[in-house]
Design a protein around this motif. Structure first.
Motif, mmCIF file in Angstrom:
data_model
loop_
_atom_site.group_PDB
_atom_site.id
_atom_site.type_symbol
_atom_site.label_atom_id
_atom_site.label_comp_id
_atom_site.label_asym_id
_atom_site.label_seq_id
_atom_site.Cartn_x
_atom_site.Cartn_y
_atom_site.Cartn_z
ATOM 1 N N ALA A 1 0.871 -1.159 0.077
ATOM 2 C CA ALA A 1 0.055 -0.101 -0.045
ATOM 3 C C ALA A 1 0.740 1.245 -0.013
ATOM 4 C CB ALA A 1 -0.803 -0.179 1.225
ATOM 5 N N LEU A 2 1.824 1.380 0.817
ATOM 6 C CA LEU A 2 2.783 2.383 0.745
ATOM 7 C C LEU A 2 3.512 2.760 -0.517
ATOM 8 C CD1 LEU A 2 4.392 2.245 4.270
ATOM 9 C CD2 LEU A 2 2.886 3.608 3.546
ATOM 10 N N TYR A 3 3.772 1.613 -1.283
ATOM 11 C CA TYR A 3 4.402 1.878 -2.485
ATOM 12 C C TYR A 3 3.646 2.082 -3.656
ATOM 13 C CZ TYR A 3 9.361 0.175 -1.868
ATOM 14 O OH TYR A 3 10.854 0.056 -1.696
ATOM 15 N N ARG A 4 2.323 1.611 -3.551
ATOM 16 C CA ARG A 4 1.280 2.273 -4.508
ATOM 17 C C ARG A 4 0.881 3.521 -4.324
ATOM 18 N NH1 ARG A 4 1.976 -2.474 -5.719
ATOM 19 N NH2 ARG A 4 1.164 -4.449 -6.263
ATOM 20 N N ASN A 5 0.639 4.106 -3.198
ATOM 21 C CA ASN A 5 0.412 5.294 -2.853
ATOM 22 C C ASN A 5 1.402 6.137 -3.061
ATOM 23 O OD1 ASN A 5 -1.005 7.453 -1.725
ATOM 24 N ND2 ASN A 5 -0.315 7.191 0.221
ATOM 25 N N HIS A 6 2.883 5.903 -3.029
ATOM 26 C CA HIS A 6 3.702 6.835 -3.415
ATOM 27 C C HIS A 6 3.836 6.867 -4.887
ATOM 28 C CE1 HIS A 6 7.664 8.721 -3.563
ATOM 29 N NE2 HIS A 6 8.132 7.572 -4.468
ATOM 30 N N THR A 7 3.691 5.722 -5.744
ATOM 31 C CA THR A 7 3.585 5.826 -7.161
ATOM 32 C C THR A 7 2.455 6.674 -7.787
ATOM 33 O OG1 THR A 7 4.574 3.437 -7.126
ATOM 34 C CG2 THR A 7 3.481 4.211 -9.039
ATOM 35 N N LEU A 8 1.326 6.418 -6.964
ATOM 36 C CA LEU A 8 -0.001 7.174 -7.288
ATOM 37 C C LEU A 8 0.352 8.620 -7.142
ATOM 38 C CD1 LEU A 8 -2.930 4.855 -6.246
ATOM 39 C CD2 LEU A 8 -2.285 5.386 -8.535
ATOM 40 N N ASN A 9 1.003 9.203 -5.985
ATOM 41 C CA ASN A 9 1.189 10.630 -5.883
ATOM 42 C C ASN A 9 2.175 11.072 -6.726
ATOM 43 O OD1 ASN A 9 -0.468 10.558 -3.631
ATOM 44 N ND2 ASN A 9 1.019 10.248 -2.250
ATOM 45 N N LYS A 10 3.190 10.222 -7.110
ATOM 46 C CA LYS A 10 4.126 10.820 -8.349
ATOM 47 C C LYS A 10 3.471 11.005 -9.504
ATOM 48 C CE LYS A 10 8.078 8.971 -8.796
ATOM 49 N NZ LYS A 10 8.913 7.787 -8.816
ATOM 50 N N LYS A 11 2.427 10.087 -10.090
ATOM 51 C CA LYS A 11 1.740 10.187 -11.092
ATOM 52 C C LYS A 11 0.708 11.381 -11.065
ATOM 53 C CE LYS A 11 2.000 5.369 -12.616
ATOM 54 N NZ LYS A 11 1.117 4.032 -12.843
ATOM 55 N N TYR A 12 0.031 11.497 -9.821
ATOM 56 C CA TYR A 12 -0.902 12.452 -9.704
ATOM 57 C C TYR A 12 -0.315 13.887 -9.889
ATOM 58 C CZ TYR A 12 -4.047 15.747 -7.572
ATOM 59 O OH TYR A 12 -4.807 16.919 -7.114
ATOM 60 N N LYS A 13 1.039 14.121 -9.450
ATOM 61 C CA LYS A 13 1.785 15.411 -9.424
ATOM 62 C C LYS A 13 2.139 15.764 -10.847
ATOM 63 C CE LYS A 13 3.256 15.518 -4.703
ATOM 64 N NZ LYS A 13 4.599 15.142 -3.786
ATOM 65 N N LYS A 14 2.448 14.636 -11.615
ATOM 66 C CA LYS A 14 2.837 14.814 -12.907
ATOM 67 C C LYS A 14 1.779 14.995 -13.834
ATOM 68 C CE LYS A 14 5.519 12.157 -16.338
ATOM 69 N NZ LYS A 14 6.332 10.904 -16.911
ATOM 70 N N ILE A 15 0.592 14.563 -13.546
ATOM 71 C CA ILE A 15 -0.625 14.961 -14.499
ATOM 72 C C ILE A 15 -1.074 16.496 -13.960
ATOM 73 C CG2 ILE A 15 -3.166 14.509 -14.527
ATOM 74 C CD1 ILE A 15 -2.478 11.474 -14.284
ATOM 75 N N LYS A 16 -0.888 16.703 -12.690
ATOM 76 C CA LYS A 16 -1.378 18.107 -12.269
ATOM 77 C C LYS A 16 -0.388 19.097 -13.111
ATOM 78 C CE LYS A 16 -2.371 20.708 -8.210
ATOM 79 N NZ LYS A 16 -2.268 20.677 -6.900
ATOM 80 N N LYS A 17 0.944 18.616 -13.067
ATOM 81 C CA LYS A 17 1.862 19.721 -13.515
ATOM 82 C C LYS A 17 1.739 19.622 -15.145
ATOM 83 C CE LYS A 17 6.771 20.283 -14.326
ATOM 84 N NZ LYS A 17 8.214 19.647 -14.167
ATOM 85 N N ASN A 18 1.257 18.876 -16.002
ATOM 86 C CA ASN A 18 0.868 18.753 -17.406
ATOM 87 C C ASN A 18 -0.607 19.626 -17.567
ATOM 88 O OD1 ASN A 18 3.229 17.330 -17.813
ATOM 89 N ND2 ASN A 18 2.279 15.322 -18.138
ATOM 90 N N ILE A 19 -1.393 19.963 -16.620
ATOM 91 C CA ILE A 19 -2.757 20.270 -16.749
ATOM 92 C C ILE A 19 -2.412 21.787 -16.660
ATOM 93 C CG2 ILE A 19 -5.041 20.822 -15.848
ATOM 94 C CD1 ILE A 19 -5.221 17.837 -15.342
ATOM 95 N N ASN A 20 -1.479 22.411 -15.668
ATOM 96 C CA ASN A 20 -1.385 23.721 -15.241
ATOM 97 C C ASN A 20 -0.211 24.295 -16.445
ATOM 98 O OD1 ASN A 20 -2.981 23.755 -12.997
ATOM 99 N ND2 ASN A 20 -1.284 23.260 -11.842
#
Length: 150
Positions: A131-150
């Protein structure tokens, strides 16, 4: 302890063959089994109780499996299953059933409770790290998507 760690390597390696794991993943799975068994035996030797030792060992080999899964781009489940095998409380299950057969029910319940708590501890360690690894991976993907949107 060195002989036990080497034996744990070959146990995990052998179960990898049974589960039809190929190539370098067999060695990775064997090393994970050896790491888990080493952590378990080390914790027992320094005086940590069995259940806590199993939790530490499951956390240790789970970190190893999740890291190797990302490095080698393979599912972590195939590695975790093989690494888990040396730590499975088979002797506790045997003692539980044997105590039931000789009609020593109090001892059977004691063995059964200990065995179930050990098995749940192993599962909890694996789930926690996964769960910790998956949460960390999802957070990285979320930040990348958020950065591309802005």
């Amino acid at each position: 302890m060195l002989i036990e760690v080497i034996a744990a390597f070959f146990v995990a390696y052998s179960f990898g063959i049974l589960f039809n794991i190929k190539g370098k993943y067999l060695i990775i799975a064997g090393c994970g089994g050896a790491i888990g068994w080493f952590l378990y035996k080390f914790c027992i030797q320094i005086g940590i109780c069995e259940t806590s030792s199993l939790f530490i060992a499951s956390v240790g080999f789970s970190i190893y499996c999740e890291t190797c899964a990302r490095l080698y781009k393979t599912p972590s489940t195939i590695l975790s299953v093989c690494c888990l095998i040396p730590l499975v409380p088979g002797y506790g299950i045997y003692n539980t059933l044997y105590s039931f057969l000789i009609k020593n029910y109090i001892l059977a319940v004691d063995y059964g409770f200990t065995t179930i708590s050990n098995a749940c501890t192993l599962a909890l360690g694996i789930i926690l790290i996964s769960a910790l690894y998956r949460n960390h991976t999802l957070n990285k993907k979320y930040k990348k998507i958020k950065k591309n949107i802005n």
